[in-house]
Design a protein around this motif. Structure first.
Motif, PDB file in Angstrom:
ATOM      1  N   PHE A 194      -6.677   9.399   9.634  1.00 39.20           N
ATOM      2  CA  PHE A 194      -6.694  10.807   9.266  1.00 39.20           C
ATOM      3  C   PHE A 194      -5.376  11.452   9.653  1.00 39.20           C
ATOM      4  N   PRO A 195      -5.015  12.557   8.993  1.00 41.18           N
ATOM      5  CA  PRO A 195      -3.819  13.292   9.416  1.00 41.18           C
ATOM      6  C   PRO A 195      -3.916  13.664  10.902  1.00 41.18           C
ATOM      7  N   LYS A 196      -2.784  13.568  11.577  1.00 38.52           N
ATOM      8  CA  LYS A 196      -2.635  13.941  12.993  1.00 38.52           C
ATOM      9  C   LYS A 196      -3.338  12.983  13.956  1.00 38.52           C
ATOM     10  N   THR A 197      -3.745  11.801  13.484  1.00 39.43           N
ATOM     11  CA  THR A 197      -4.304  10.787  14.375  1.00 39.43           C
ATOM     12  C   THR A 197      -3.348   9.603  14.426  1.00 39.43           C
ATOM     13  N   THR A 198      -3.388   8.868  15.508  1.00 37.32           N
ATOM     14  CA  THR A 198      -2.547   7.692  15.678  1.00 37.32           C
ATOM     15  C   THR A 198      -3.436   6.478  15.843  1.00 37.32           C
ATOM     16  N   VAL A 199      -3.078   5.393  15.151  1.00 33.97           N
ATOM     17  CA  VAL A 199      -3.849   4.159  15.254  1.00 33.97           C
ATOM     18  C   VAL A 199      -2.913   2.971  15.459  1.00 33.97           C
ATOM     19  N   PRO A 200      -3.336   2.010  16.280  1.00 30.75           N
ATOM     20  CA  PRO A 200      -2.561   0.770  16.412  1.00 30.75           C
ATOM     21  C   PRO A 200      -2.974  -0.206  15.306  1.00 30.75           C
ATOM     22  N   LEU A 201      -2.031  -0.957  14.814  1.00 28.53           N
ATOM     23  CA  LEU A 201      -2.319  -1.974  13.803  1.00 28.53           C
ATOM     24  C   LEU A 201      -1.628  -3.276  14.173  1.00 28.53           C
ATOM     25  N   ASN A 202      -2.325  -4.375  13.995  1.00 30.57           N
ATOM     26  CA  ASN A 202      -1.813  -5.718  14.223  1.00 30.57           C
ATOM     27  C   ASN A 202      -1.561  -6.319  12.849  1.00 30.57           C
ATOM     28  N   ILE A 203      -0.310  -6.469  12.463  1.00 29.41           N
ATOM     29  CA  ILE A 203       0.043  -6.937  11.120  1.00 29.41           C
ATOM     30  C   ILE A 203       0.387  -8.422  11.194  1.00 29.41           C
ATOM     31  N   PHE A 204      -0.354  -9.236  10.440  1.00 27.47           N
ATOM     32  CA  PHE A 204      -0.124 -10.685  10.496  1.00 27.47           C
ATOM     33  C   PHE A 204      -0.002 -11.344   9.129  1.00 27.47           C
ATOM     34  N   GLU A 205      -0.513 -10.701   8.070  1.00 29.29           N
ATOM     35  CA  GLU A 205      -0.379 -11.287   6.734  1.00 29.29           C
ATOM     36  C   GLU A 205       1.067 -11.122   6.267  1.00 29.29           C
ATOM     37  N   PRO A 206       1.663 -12.210   5.721  1.00 26.94           N
ATOM     38  CA  PRO A 206       3.076 -12.141   5.308  1.00 26.94           C
ATOM     39  C   PRO A 206       3.400 -10.988   4.364  1.00 26.94           C
ATOM     40  N   ARG A 207       2.514 -10.676   3.419  1.00 25.32           N
ATOM     41  CA  ARG A 207       2.823  -9.585   2.480  1.00 25.32           C
ATOM     42  C   ARG A 207       2.898  -8.232   3.188  1.00 25.32           C
ATOM     43  N   TYR A 208       2.061  -8.028   4.204  1.00 25.52           N
ATOM     44  CA  TYR A 208       2.087  -6.749   4.920  1.00 25.52           C
ATOM     45  C   TYR A 208       3.196  -6.721   5.964  1.00 25.52           C
ATOM     46  N   ILE A 209       3.607  -7.886   6.454  1.00 23.14           N
ATOM     47  CA  ILE A 209       4.812  -7.944   7.295  1.00 23.14           C
ATOM     48  C   ILE A 209       6.011  -7.513   6.457  1.00 23.14           C
TER      49      ILE A 209
END
Length: 156
Positions: free
Chosen positions: A47-62
């Motif tokens: 949502f706007p004004k929220t912060t989330v951590p993400l673990n990126i491991f798929e090559p396309r999203y890297i």
């Protein structure tokens, strides 16, 4: 001799993330992007004004995160439709509304994953998907009904 006046701009933020706050203050509807890389992620929402951590491991999203870091650091998070609703399983249909976020923290791990923090800025609606040679998806977007997400309102 012309008279010069000095103009001082002082901004006070009550936040732990000053870089983001300054970005939001200068983010006007005229500077919003017309296209955005999108990250379809099931059972996840930002949502706007929220912060989330993400673990990126798929090559396309890297690739998507690396490309975004080289430009404006903006990524669109959106829900894919469930397989029952979608006819394309490798590229599922997307819901119409998502949220644009800015990468505010970026770290590469020893095993080549990316750990990022994404700060939600403004919701968007997909106009259409852009066909490209990139491994990740990009969409033409608009923010027409969501400009109030850019306003800084004090919550009760």
């Amino acid at each position: 001799m012309p008279a010069y006046k000095t103009l001082y701009l002082v901004i006070f933020f009550n936040s732990s993330n000053i870089k983001y706050d300054i970005f939001i203050c200068i983010m006007k509807k005229d500077n919003l992007p017309k296209k955005l890389p999108v990250f379809p992620l099931s059972n996840f929402i930002i949502f706007p004004k929220t912060t989330v951590p993400l673990n990126i491991f798929e090559p396309r999203y890297i690739d998507m995160v690396n490309d975004s870091m080289k430009s404006n650091k903006l990524v669109g998070m959106i829900q894919p439709k469930t397989p029952k609703e979608s006819i394309h399983y490798d590229a599922p249909q997307l819901h119409e509304i998502g949220c644009m976020g800015k990468i505010i923290s970026f770290k590469e791990t020893e095993d080549s994953r990316l750990m990022i923090e994404l700060k939600g800025i403004i919701r968007f609606r997909i106009n259409n998907e852009i066909q490209s040679n990139k491994k990740y998806r990009e969409c033409e977007i608009n923010f027409e009904n969501y400009f109030e997400d850019l306003e800084s309102k004090k919550e009760d």
